[in-house]
Structure formats: structure tokens, C-alpha cells
Design an enzyme around this catalytic site. Structure first.
Site, PDB file in Angstrom:
ATOM      1  N   GLU A  61       0.813  -1.226   0.000  1.00  0.00           N
ATOM      2  CA  GLU A  61       0.000   0.000   0.000  1.00  0.00           C
ATOM      3  C   GLU A  61       0.842   1.269   0.000  1.00  0.00           C
ATOM      4  OE1 GLU A  61      -0.645  -2.653   1.777  1.00  0.00           O
ATOM      5  OE2 GLU A  61      -2.598  -3.291   1.022  1.00  0.00           O
ATOM      6  N   HIS A 130     -10.758  -5.432   8.754  1.00  0.00           N
ATOM      7  CA  HIS A 130     -11.607  -5.233   7.586  1.00  0.00           C
ATOM      8  C   HIS A 130     -12.827  -4.374   7.903  1.00  0.00           C
ATOM      9  CE1 HIS A 130      -9.168  -8.574   6.262  1.00  0.00           C
ATOM     10  NE2 HIS A 130      -9.684  -8.529   5.067  1.00  0.00           N
TER      11      HIS A 130
END
Length: 324
Positions: A61, A130
Site C-alpha cells: 500500500e 476489515h
């Protein structure tokens, strides 16, 4: 493109239109190409626009956002997908130390048209990392614009406006609403950073954004059965905040309750409550109240419903406001 679309499909159409309109627009992210993204937001786009414009990246990322910054400096308009909210933290340094500050360092001469799409918040029974609601981190960082839609029409048009912006935009997508459908009109109703009155009322104002707007609309419908007419304001933009719309609503109703999924402690609600108290003090019939998550890590999915604000918790706050 008028018609009933899910939020997921409305986002896909927004990306397609942006790719068609500007050859400098690129999409980048993990599994966004051949797979079409975990939530299928980029489904079919690599097939139609090629792997030079819809780019499958390594699982990195920080590298994805850093590359997007470099591309933006070279005149491109990258749109980054972070696969899940909790995965954005490895890129946090690139976002807050580099992306947010280059415009100021360059005294406004450098534009950073980078859009970072992040599915956020809970409600889908996902595993750890998540279901994060990290909007306050980004809204706190000067130089970033932070927005989140609550319906398909706004999802489509706000994403197109975000991609067209010359400023970096954190675009938060309420993942548990991806499959909610609504009419998507031919034009944007509002500028990107304006709030929206989602339901008109006279007795109290519910202020929400993203996944909590539907909860507040349901609460307002239930409250009407008890004779209370609640106004619901969909914030849409978390930075900057459209305080003019909020203040006008609170001055009309005299009561305000801020609702979000993120923990209440030092969250968006704290800032909104403080500002509204400062600016609407003599119009308030009760303190500005907040409903949100607890000051705890997001729980296992089997008990997440006990963590997330629901209709009963919102109505309880309304009762407390009227009892003051």
C-alpha cells in the site's frame, strides 16, 4: 445514465466515465484488474481500457500511494483502491506526510489530483482489520479532502467530482451499502463538499454520513409515529465540513444528535458538537449529543451488531435530548 443502480455499480460507472473522459486518468490497486476488485467496483475496466490504465499492483500500500504521488506530479490523475480499510495504515505515512503537504510546500504551485478509494466501516461480518472507521485521522490532516457518499446517486457523482479535483481526496465507500440501490440521475445535485438535507423535520436534527444515514432515516420514520419530526442531514464531506447547512438546521430545530460508526472518543462527532455549541448556543434546547462506536478495537464479527449504532440507540439519544 438515469436508472436504478447499486452503489457498487454506480461507482463502476463513475470510474468508466472518468477513464473515457481523460486519458490521464489511471486506476491502481490490488486485484482491481483481472479480478475486478474484491467488491467488483472495477469489474470489466481492465478489459476495456487495458492494463496500462487499470493496473494490478503488488501487495504494497505504501508503494501504491507513493507511485500515485509520482504519477500525479507527472500530470496523471491516479485513482488508488485500498482493498480494505485496515490495509491503509501501511500507506499512512505517504498520505499524511507527502500527499497532504506537497501543495502547501510548493505554495500552491503543485497540484496533487490523487483520489484514494477506501471501503470502510463494518456490517458485513468481516474478519479483523476489515471494518475500520478511520475518517477522523484523515479529516484531521490539513491538505486532504475527505468525502463519503450514502447512496448510489452521490456515489457516482461524488466520485467523478473527486477524480476531477486537483486536490488529494480520500473517498470513503460504506461497504455495507455497496448493494443498496437508488436512482442515479444525469447530473450532480450538489458540489462535492456540500451537505444534503436527506429528510426535512422541525423537532431535532440527526447528523450522519456514509452507512449511518440510512439508520438515521429509519429512526426518523420511527420517531414520526411518536409525533416527532426529525431532520436528517447527510454530511457527505468530512473535510471541509459544510457548517452553514448544519447550523441552519440546528437553529431551526434546537436539538442535534451526531451519529457515526467510528468511536465517539475524539471522533468527528466531537468536532461537530463543539462547533455547533459555539455557533448555535442560544438556539439549543439541549446539549449536542453523540451516538457512535465504543473506545475499543472493532469486535469480532459475531458481535459487531452490539458495537454498531442502530435504530434503538439513535432513538434513545433523541429521548435523552427531549428529556433535557
Amino acid at each position: 445514465m438515469a436508472g436504478q443502480l447499486s452503489i457498487a455499480k454506480a461507482l463502476n460507472e463513475a470510474l468508466r466515465k472518468s477513464l473515457e473522459e481523460d486519458p490521464k486518468t489511471l486506476l491502481m490497486g490490488e486485484d482491481i484488474g483481472k479480478l475486478g476488485g474484491v467488491f467488483r467496483i472495477t469489474d470489466g475496466l481492465q478489459k476495456d481500457f487495458g492494463d496500462n490504465r487499470v493496473i494490478d499492483t503488488p501487495l504494497a500500500e505504501s508503494g501504491i500511494v507513493g507511485t500515485a504521488i509520482g504519477l500525479a506530479l507527472r500530470g496523471y490523475r491516479p485513482v488508488v483502491e485500498i482493498q480494505f480499510d485496515g490495509f491503509v495504515y501501511p500507506a499512512f505515512d505517504q498520505i499524511v506526510s507527502q500527499l497532504a503537504k506537497m501543495h502547501a510546500r510548493a505554495l500552491g504551485h503543485v497540484k496533487l489530483p490523487v483520489t484514494i478509494r477506501i471501503p470502510y466501516a463494518g456490517g458485513i461480518g468481516a474478519v479483523e482489520h476489515h471494518s475500520e472507521s478511520h475518517e477522523a485521522y484523515f479529516a484531521h490532516t490539513a491538505g486532504l479532502r475527505v468525502v463519503t457518499p450514502s447512496n448510489a446517486h452521490d456515489a457516482h457523482w461524488m466520485l467523478r467530482q473527486a477524480i476531477a479535483s486537483d486536490d488529494p481526496v480520500i473517498f470513503l465507500e460504506p461497504k455495507r451499502r455497496y448493494w443498496d440501490k437508488a436512482e442515479v440521475g444525469d447530473t450532480a445535485d450538489l458540489p462535492l463538499h456540500d451537505a444534503r438535507i436527506a429528510r426535512h423535520g422541525t423537532d431535532a436534527t440527526l447528523i450522519a454520513y456514509g452507512p449511518m444515514v440510512k439508520v438515521c432515516l429509519d429512526a426518523a420514520a420511527a420517531a414520526e409515529e411518536d409525533g416527532r419530526r426529525l431532520e436528517v442531514v447527510d454530511l457527505r464531506s468530512l473535510s471541509p465540513v459544510d457548517f452553514a447547512t448544519l447550523e441552519a438546521s440546528v437553529r431551526r430545530t434546537g436539538r442535534a444528535i451526531v451519529v457515526h460508526e467510528a468511536p465517539v472518543f475524539l471522533g468527528m462527532g466531537a468536532e461537530l458538537a463543539a462547533r455547533l455549541t459555539e455557533r448555535c448556543f442560544y438556539h439549543l434546547e439541549a446539549p449536542v449529543l453523540r451516538v457512535g462506536g465504543y473506545h475499543a478495537p472493532y469486535p469480532p464479527s459475531r458481535v459487531e451488531e452490539a458495537f454498531l449504532p442502530d435504530l434503538d440507540r439513535v432513538l434513545d439519544a433523541v429521548d435523552r435530548s427531549f428529556a433535557f
